[in-house]
Design a protein around this motif. Structure first.
Motif, PDB file in Angstrom:
ATOM      1  N   ILE A  40       0.840  -1.201   0.000  1.00 45.96           N
ATOM      2  CA  ILE A  40       0.000   0.000   0.000  1.00 45.96           C
ATOM      3  C   ILE A  40       0.873   1.248   0.000  1.00 45.96           C
ATOM      4  O   ILE A  40       0.632   2.179  -0.769  1.00 45.96           O
ATOM      5  N   SER A  41       1.899   1.264   0.845  1.00 44.15           N
ATOM      6  CA  SER A  41       2.757   2.450   0.907  1.00 44.15           C
ATOM      7  C   SER A  41       3.533   2.654  -0.382  1.00 44.15           C
ATOM      8  O   SER A  41       3.843   3.787  -0.756  1.00 44.15           O
ATOM      9  N   ASN A  42       3.841   1.557  -1.098  1.00 48.33           N
ATOM     10  CA  ASN A  42       4.544   1.664  -2.387  1.00 48.33           C
ATOM     11  C   ASN A  42       3.570   1.807  -3.555  1.00 48.33           C
ATOM     12  O   ASN A  42       4.002   1.885  -4.707  1.00 48.33           O
ATOM     13  N   GLU A  43       2.280   1.792  -3.255  1.00 50.17           N
ATOM     14  CA  GLU A  43       1.219   1.865  -4.258  1.00 50.17           C
ATOM     15  C   GLU A  43       1.373   0.761  -5.307  1.00 50.17           C
ATOM     16  O   GLU A  43       1.131   0.964  -6.487  1.00 50.17           O
ATOM     17  N   ASP A  44       1.754  -0.415  -4.847  1.00 51.80           N
ATOM     18  CA  ASP A  44       1.910  -1.592  -5.703  1.00 51.80           C
ATOM     19  C   ASP A  44       0.604  -2.379  -5.677  1.00 51.80           C
ATOM     20  O   ASP A  44       0.402  -3.263  -4.844  1.00 51.80           O
ATOM     21  N   ILE A  45      -0.280  -2.058  -6.594  1.00 52.17           N
ATOM     22  CA  ILE A  45      -1.610  -2.652  -6.625  1.00 52.17           C
ATOM     23  C   ILE A  45      -1.542  -4.154  -6.915  1.00 52.17           C
ATOM     24  O   ILE A  45      -2.249  -4.949  -6.283  1.00 52.17           O
ATOM     25  N   ASP A  46      -0.694  -4.565  -7.852  1.00 50.47           N
ATOM     26  CA  ASP A  46      -0.597  -5.986  -8.196  1.00 50.47           C
ATOM     27  C   ASP A  46      -0.126  -6.811  -6.996  1.00 50.47           C
ATOM     28  O   ASP A  46      -0.682  -7.872  -6.709  1.00 50.47           O
ATOM     29  N   GLY A  47       0.881  -6.338  -6.301  1.00 48.43           N
ATOM     30  CA  GLY A  47       1.362  -7.030  -5.106  1.00 48.43           C
ATOM     31  C   GLY A  47       0.302  -7.079  -4.021  1.00 48.43           C
ATOM     32  O   GLY A  47       0.133  -8.101  -3.347  1.00 48.43           O
ATOM     33  N   MET A  86      -6.880  -0.549   5.627  1.00 51.92           N
ATOM     34  CA  MET A  86      -8.095  -0.123   4.922  1.00 51.92           C
ATOM     35  C   MET A  86      -8.165   1.402   4.843  1.00 51.92           C
ATOM     36  O   MET A  86      -8.551   1.957   3.805  1.00 51.92           O
ATOM     37  N   ASP A  87      -7.785   2.088   5.913  1.00 52.08           N
ATOM     38  CA  ASP A  87      -7.751   3.556   5.873  1.00 52.08           C
ATOM     39  C   ASP A  87      -6.749   4.046   4.830  1.00 52.08           C
ATOM     40  O   ASP A  87      -7.024   4.985   4.086  1.00 52.08           O
ATOM     41  N   SER A  88      -5.603   3.392   4.764  1.00 53.24           N
ATOM     42  CA  SER A  88      -4.587   3.766   3.779  1.00 53.24           C
ATOM     43  C   SER A  88      -5.076   3.509   2.359  1.00 53.24           C
ATOM     44  O   SER A  88      -4.822   4.313   1.452  1.00 53.24           O
ATOM     45  N   ILE A  89      -5.785   2.412   2.165  1.00 50.79           N
ATOM     46  CA  ILE A  89      -6.327   2.106   0.842  1.00 50.79           C
ATOM     47  C   ILE A  89      -7.368   3.151   0.445  1.00 50.79           C
ATOM     48  O   ILE A  89      -7.395   3.599  -0.704  1.00 50.79           O
ATOM     49  N   LYS A  90      -8.207   3.548   1.393  1.00 49.03           N
ATOM     50  CA  LYS A  90      -9.212   4.580   1.100  1.00 49.03           C
ATOM     51  C   LYS A  90      -8.540   5.886   0.699  1.00 49.03           C
ATOM     52  O   LYS A  90      -8.988   6.563  -0.224  1.00 49.03           O
ATOM     53  N   ASP A  91      -7.466   6.236   1.387  1.00 50.83           N
ATOM     54  CA  ASP A  91      -6.718   7.450   1.022  1.00 50.83           C
ATOM     55  C   ASP A  91      -6.167   7.334  -0.392  1.00 50.83           C
ATOM     56  O   ASP A  91      -6.230   8.285  -1.176  1.00 50.83           O
ATOM     57  N   MET A  92      -5.627   6.149  -0.725  1.00 49.89           N
ATOM     58  CA  MET A  92      -5.080   5.933  -2.054  1.00 49.89           C
ATOM     59  C   MET A  92      -6.197   5.994  -3.101  1.00 49.89           C
ATOM     60  O   MET A  92      -6.016   6.593  -4.167  1.00 49.89           O
ATOM     61  N   GLN A  93      -7.351   5.428  -2.802  1.00 45.81           N
ATOM     62  CA  GLN A  93      -8.488   5.478  -3.725  1.00 45.81           C
ATOM     63  C   GLN A  93      -8.917   6.928  -3.958  1.00 45.81           C
ATOM     64  O   GLN A  93      -9.197   7.310  -5.096  1.00 45.81           O
ATOM     65  N   ASP A  94      -8.990   7.701  -2.886  1.00 45.33           N
ATOM     66  CA  ASP A  94      -9.372   9.116  -3.013  1.00 45.33           C
ATOM     67  C   ASP A  94      -8.382   9.864  -3.890  1.00 45.33           C
ATOM     68  O   ASP A  94      -8.772  10.679  -4.727  1.00 45.33           O
ATOM     69  N   LYS A  95      -7.099   9.570  -3.688  1.00 40.31           N
ATOM     70  CA  LYS A  95      -6.050  10.221  -4.473  1.00 40.31           C
ATOM     71  C   LYS A  95      -6.230   9.906  -5.959  1.00 40.31           C
ATOM     72  O   LYS A  95      -6.215  10.799  -6.811  1.00 40.31           O
ATOM     73  N   TYR A  96      -6.402   8.613  -6.265  1.00 44.28           N
ATOM     74  CA  TYR A  96      -6.569   8.219  -7.665  1.00 44.28           C
ATOM     75  C   TYR A  96      -7.891   8.711  -8.232  1.00 44.28           C
ATOM     76  O   TYR A  96      -7.963   9.097  -9.396  1.00 44.28           O
TER      77      TYR A  96
END
Length: 159
Positions: free
Chosen positions: A38-45, A116-126
């Motif tokens: 999540i921190s590396n934004e590696d979606i496939d991993g 999950m909070d980090s993923i939500k932040d990443m989703q908002d960013k994208y």
């Protein structure tokens, strides 16, 4: 039932509990790996780790289906004080193992909430980036309009 049967049942429960603890530890490691992805934004991993974690959870569910019917039986005997001294010791060991599993699961739950909070932040960013791209595309189309009849002339022959 005999004391020997109770002892073998408790040993079987302890064995299942140990397998369950191993699965919880594996899930905890996968959850920590998810945080890195999540921190590396590696979606496939991240997706691969989620799939592995899902498999572990299904395996734990299978262990639970095997464990709980037997455990309820032994628990009734414990509550009615039908277990002998050696079986009582095994039962207490089992309870400690279950407390340890519950504690580890609580840690996994907390780590999952953070993920999950980090993923939500990443989703908002994208999502914000995608929205800006869509708005930019709409603006570009507004300035580069192409008329369907470029330079054509309509002549009405009726007079």
């Amino acid at each position: 039932m005999s004391d020997q049967h109770d002892k073998s049942t408790l040993n079987a429960l302890l064995s299942i509990a140990c397998k369950k603890k191993e699965k919880v530890n594996q899930i905890q490691r996968l959850t920590q790996t998810q945080r890195k992805f999540i921190s590396n934004e590696d979606i496939d991993g991240l997706l691969e780790t989620i799939d592995k974690k899902d498999i572990c959870i299904k395996e734990m569910d299978e262990l639970d289906r095997e464990f709980f019917p037997i455990y309820r039986e032994i628990q009734k005997k414990y509550q009615s004080k039908e277990l002998n001294g050696e079986c009582m010791d095994l039962y207490e060991e089992l309870r400690e193992k279950l407390k340890s599993i519950r504690s580890a699961l609580n840690k996994v739950y907390e780590e999952d909430r953070y993920n999950m909070d980090s993923i939500k932040d990443m989703q908002d960013k994208y999502a914000g980036g995608i929205k800006r791209i869509q708005q930019g595309t709409k603006r570009q189309k507004a300035y580069n309009q192409v008329s369907p009849i470029d330079g054509g002339i309509f002549i009405d022959k009726k007079q």
